[in-house]
Design an enzyme around this catalytic site. Sequence first.
Site, mmCIF file in Angstrom:
data_model
loop_
_atom_site.group_PDB
_atom_site.id
_atom_site.type_symbol
_atom_site.label_atom_id
_atom_site.label_comp_id
_atom_site.label_asym_id
_atom_site.label_seq_id
_atom_site.Cartn_x
_atom_site.Cartn_y
_atom_site.Cartn_z
ATOM 1 N N TRP A 185 45.742 25.809 -5.703
ATOM 2 C CA TRP A 185 46.399 24.543 -5.415
ATOM 3 C C TRP A 185 47.353 24.241 -6.553
ATOM 4 O O TRP A 185 46.996 24.359 -7.735
ATOM 5 C CB TRP A 185 45.400 23.384 -5.278
ATOM 6 C CG TRP A 185 46.114 22.065 -5.169
ATOM 7 C CD1 TRP A 185 46.709 21.558 -4.055
ATOM 8 C CD2 TRP A 185 46.365 21.128 -6.228
ATOM 9 N NE1 TRP A 185 47.314 20.347 -4.340
ATOM 10 C CE2 TRP A 185 47.114 20.062 -5.667
ATOM 11 C CE3 TRP A 185 46.032 21.080 -7.587
ATOM 12 C CZ2 TRP A 185 47.534 18.969 -6.425
ATOM 13 C CZ3 TRP A 185 46.456 19.995 -8.343
ATOM 14 C CH2 TRP A 185 47.191 18.953 -7.758
ATOM 15 N N GLU A 226 45.749 25.933 -0.619
ATOM 16 C CA GLU A 226 45.406 24.549 -0.278
ATOM 17 C C GLU A 226 46.637 23.657 -0.224
ATOM 18 O O GLU A 226 47.431 23.608 -1.163
ATOM 19 C CB GLU A 226 44.422 23.991 -1.312
ATOM 20 C CG GLU A 226 44.040 22.543 -1.091
ATOM 21 C CD GLU A 226 43.101 22.021 -2.174
ATOM 22 O OE1 GLU A 226 42.662 20.861 -2.043
ATOM 23 O OE2 GLU A 226 42.830 22.758 -3.138
ATOM 24 N N LYS A 228 48.591 19.777 0.503
ATOM 25 C CA LYS A 228 48.394 18.367 0.177
ATOM 26 C C LYS A 228 49.540 17.572 0.778
ATOM 27 O O LYS A 228 50.668 18.087 0.894
ATOM 28 C CB LYS A 228 48.340 18.157 -1.340
ATOM 29 C CG LYS A 228 47.839 16.783 -1.755
ATOM 30 C CD LYS A 228 47.523 16.724 -3.244
ATOM 31 C CE LYS A 228 46.896 15.395 -3.627
ATOM 32 N NZ LYS A 228 46.501 15.354 -5.053
ATOM 33 N N ASP A 259 41.353 20.233 2.662
ATOM 34 C CA ASP A 259 40.739 19.198 1.834
ATOM 35 C C ASP A 259 40.740 17.892 2.616
ATOM 36 O O ASP A 259 41.777 17.464 3.131
ATOM 37 C CB ASP A 259 41.505 19.043 0.524
ATOM 38 C CG ASP A 259 40.834 18.090 -0.453
ATOM 39 O OD1 ASP A 259 40.652 16.911 -0.091
ATOM 40 O OD2 ASP A 259 40.509 18.512 -1.576
ATOM 41 N N HIS A 262 43.570 15.337 1.814
ATOM 42 C CA HIS A 262 44.943 15.793 1.621
ATOM 43 C C HIS A 262 45.835 15.614 2.841
ATOM 44 O O HIS A 262 46.840 16.317 2.987
ATOM 45 C CB HIS A 262 44.949 17.261 1.191
ATOM 46 C CG HIS A 262 44.570 17.448 -0.238
ATOM 47 N ND1 HIS A 262 44.738 18.640 -0.916
ATOM 48 C CD2 HIS A 262 44.037 16.589 -1.140
ATOM 49 C CE1 HIS A 262 44.312 18.503 -2.164
ATOM 50 N NE2 HIS A 262 43.888 17.260 -2.318
ATOM 51 N N HIS A 286 37.187 21.637 1.402
ATOM 52 C CA HIS A 286 36.910 20.746 0.285
ATOM 53 C C HIS A 286 36.468 19.421 0.891
ATOM 54 O O HIS A 286 37.304 18.620 1.335
ATOM 55 C CB HIS A 286 38.135 20.560 -0.601
ATOM 56 C CG HIS A 286 38.295 21.634 -1.623
ATOM 57 N ND1 HIS A 286 39.237 21.587 -2.627
ATOM 58 C CD2 HIS A 286 37.609 22.783 -1.810
ATOM 59 C CE1 HIS A 286 39.132 22.665 -3.379
ATOM 60 N NE2 HIS A 286 38.146 23.402 -2.896
ATOM 61 N N ASP A 294 44.349 10.014 -1.833
ATOM 62 C CA ASP A 294 43.433 11.120 -2.120
ATOM 63 C C ASP A 294 42.646 10.815 -3.390
ATOM 64 O O ASP A 294 42.894 11.370 -4.451
ATOM 65 C CB ASP A 294 44.224 12.422 -2.283
ATOM 66 C CG ASP A 294 43.332 13.590 -2.670
ATOM 67 O OD1 ASP A 294 42.147 13.560 -2.309
ATOM 68 O OD2 ASP A 294 43.822 14.501 -3.342
ATOM 69 N N ASP A 296 39.276 11.039 -3.820
ATOM 70 C CA ASP A 296 38.123 11.909 -4.057
ATOM 71 C C ASP A 296 36.871 11.142 -4.440
ATOM 72 O O ASP A 296 36.277 11.376 -5.497
ATOM 73 C CB ASP A 296 38.463 12.951 -5.135
ATOM 74 C CG ASP A 296 39.469 13.962 -4.638
ATOM 75 O OD1 ASP A 296 39.303 14.444 -3.506
ATOM 76 O OD2 ASP A 296 40.415 14.283 -5.376
ATOM 77 N N ASP A 326 34.642 18.348 -3.478
ATOM 78 C CA ASP A 326 35.717 18.005 -4.409
ATOM 79 C C ASP A 326 35.799 16.495 -4.553
ATOM 80 O O ASP A 326 36.450 15.817 -3.761
ATOM 81 C CB ASP A 326 37.046 18.569 -3.918
ATOM 82 C CG ASP A 326 38.176 18.346 -4.918
ATOM 83 O OD1 ASP A 326 37.898 17.889 -6.041
ATOM 84 O OD2 ASP A 326 39.340 18.623 -4.568
#
Length: 420
Positions: A185, A226, A228, A259, A262, A286, A294, A296, A326
């Site tokens: 990423w 990955e 985003k 993810d 993302h 993820h 984002d 997390d 993640d």
Amino acid sequence: MNTAIESAWQLAKARYAALNVDVEAALKQLDNIPVSMHCWQGDDVVGFEQSAGALTGGIAATGNHPGKARTADELRADLEQAFRLIPGSKRLNLHAIYLESEEPVARNAIEPKHFSRWVAWAKEQHLGLDFNPTCFSHPLSSDGFTLSHPGENVRRFWIEHCQASRRISAYFGRELGTPSVMNIWVPDGMKDLTIDRLAFRQRLLNALDEVIAESLDAQLHIDAVESKLFGIGAESFTVGSNEFYLGYATSRGTALCLDAGHFHPTEVISDKISSAMLYVPHLLLHVSRPVRWDSDHVVLLDDETQAIAHEIVRHNLFDRVHIGLDFFDASINRVAAWVIGTRNMKKALLRALLEPTEQLRQLEQEGDYTARLALLEEQKSLPWQAVWEHYCQRHDVTPGSEWLQQVRHYEQTILRQRQG
């Protein structure tokens, strides 16, 4: 052994048997689905580079809860405490900045020897290791570009870093007997209007092709890329978009990383799994919890986490989907964050394994959508919690919220003694 838990387990088994669900088979399958915990929850994505600077790349770990790991030994101790409270199979996901070296090492010069202590520890813990090049928090990423950078020298540095990371990933697979999934990423993007998007994406495409040019044994190493949607400092343009990486993974045969944080706020990755699986050999997930952006947050046992688990189980994707976590929250106990998030992922998998999927599929094929909906809703009330508590007890893990007492004791005796 808690007799109340065992009594509830026997009753639950009978309830599920009435729906032709083999609970023992479900638990056996759950044992074979590892969840890759992310090391960066334990130290707020700082790592152990001797020249480590500020966290950049659109990443922010907020909060100042006491006890952040300052060394690899402290981080491993914290991980072991979390592992003791999580039943079943686990892996650990490392970033390149978690190397151990007495001398500073440039990121494009990292070698397997800088992770040998992690491998020795993983063998003791019976863990597989996954890996990530770290393309952020570095002077050569300060303008927001790495593998797509217009400057040849900067781009070459990051290509070499990713190439070195692949060799480390293969070393993990060779030493531990299980393939390491290495996820690439990059934070590349622009804050405002971008004129020549194609040039940035062409450079990223060419750089990635150089990164993966060296043939590595798929039994040791799996490449993943990955996407985003946006990030801080990349609000208007992200080079590695979903379309870019879906095309790349499809054409190059790499794994695609989805993810949960993302994408656009109205998108969910659970709906993307079945589509991506038609075109790519492997998926890396993820699992996270985005809030507003984002951010997390710690994974919950919410609808999307459950939907992700259902997609894996309903389509028998156990050998093609790799589950990673993640999130990073510095406002709460970091060990507890690992435990909460990982247990929730495993609970979601268990609930999916206990679903009467074949019966539901048959109803769908027959066009009986009324019965499909009724059964879907009624099975939510079945005693999966009794099965979970038995599963924890089977693995000698605290089944209920009493595990928090152990974390609090660890915080008082270990974490709060750390200074700085």
